[in-house]
Design a protein around this motif. Structure first.
Motif, PDB file in Angstrom:
ATOM      1  N   LEU A  38       0.818  -1.215   0.000  1.00 30.06           N
ATOM      2  CA  LEU A  38       0.000   0.000   0.000  1.00 30.06           C
ATOM      3  C   LEU A  38       0.849   1.261   0.000  1.00 30.06           C
ATOM      4  CD1 LEU A  38      -2.918  -0.936   2.432  1.00 30.06           C
ATOM      5  CD2 LEU A  38      -2.979  -0.794  -0.071  1.00 30.06           C
ATOM      6  N   SER A  39       1.944   1.247   0.743  1.00 28.65           N
ATOM      7  CA  SER A  39       2.770   2.455   0.841  1.00 28.65           C
ATOM      8  C   SER A  39       3.443   2.798  -0.479  1.00 28.65           C
ATOM      9  CB  SER A  39       3.812   2.314   1.950  1.00 28.65           C
ATOM     10  OG  SER A  39       4.781   1.348   1.606  1.00 28.65           O
ATOM     11  N   GLN A  40       3.480   1.853  -1.407  1.00 33.69           N
ATOM     12  CA  GLN A  40       4.068   2.111  -2.723  1.00 33.69           C
ATOM     13  C   GLN A  40       3.051   2.676  -3.720  1.00 33.69           C
ATOM     14  OE1 GLN A  40       6.756  -1.137  -4.158  1.00 33.69           O
ATOM     15  NE2 GLN A  40       6.140  -2.092  -2.217  1.00 33.69           N
ATOM     16  N   CYS A  41       1.774   2.713  -3.341  1.00 28.90           N
ATOM     17  CA  CYS A  41       0.719   3.237  -4.217  1.00 28.90           C
ATOM     18  C   CYS A  41       0.684   4.759  -4.147  1.00 28.90           C
ATOM     19  CB  CYS A  41      -0.647   2.684  -3.798  1.00 28.90           C
ATOM     20  SG  CYS A  41      -0.808   0.915  -3.991  1.00 28.90           S
ATOM     21  N   SER A  42       0.582   5.403  -5.291  1.00 31.00           N
ATOM     22  CA  SER A  42       0.622   6.864  -5.318  1.00 31.00           C
ATOM     23  C   SER A  42      -0.512   7.490  -4.515  1.00 31.00           C
ATOM     24  CB  SER A  42       0.618   7.387  -6.749  1.00 31.00           C
ATOM     25  OG  SER A  42      -0.561   6.980  -7.412  1.00 31.00           O
TER      26      SER A  42
END
Length: 133
Positions: free
Chosen positions: A98-102
């Motif tokens: 999730l933390s890699q999603c813009s």
């Protein structure tokens, strides 16, 4: 049995729409969608099944062990309580994806309403991502 990375992706896709309509902070969405297993202490409700997952995910479990030790201090033997260890691994795996999603990055410290469109956008974005420790 699916890979750890695919398991975490599937977990997100199966649960994120349950929280549509809620206001969330980007940094907290992971903990919201994993609150059930976090409270229950299990994803499998079976010590044997959790151990089978950990054996299948051996290298990911080892990477998580190092990550947890570096970030949280002492880590207990994963096979003392494999269900809880698996839950901790999946929470961190879901958090990593999730933390890699813009959309999450843009709202990391901000509250936003989780809509069907945003949930769908997250589900599409994670397809090409890999859990990073």
């Amino acid at each position: 049995m699916e890979s750890f990375n695919d398991y975490c992706k599937s977990y997100i896709k199966e649960h994120i729409h349950d929280y549509v309509g809620q206001s969330e902070y980007g940094a907290d969405l992971c903990y919201t969608i994993t609150q059930g297993p976090n409270m229950d202490g299990s994803l499998t409700y079976s010590r044997y099944d959790a151990m089978e997952y950990l054996k299948e995910w051996w290298w990911d479990a080892a990477d998580y062990y190092d990550y947890a030790q570096d970030n949280f201090g002492e880590v207990k033997n994963p096979f003392d309580n494999p269900e809880a260890y698996m839950v901790c691994m999946v929470i961190q795996g879901v958090s990593s994806l999730l933390s890699q999603c813009s959309v999450i990055e843009e709202n990391w410290n901000d509250e936003f309403e989780l809509t069907d469109e945003i949930a769908d956008e997250i589900c599409t974005a994670i397809d090409d991502l890999k859990v990073q420790w």
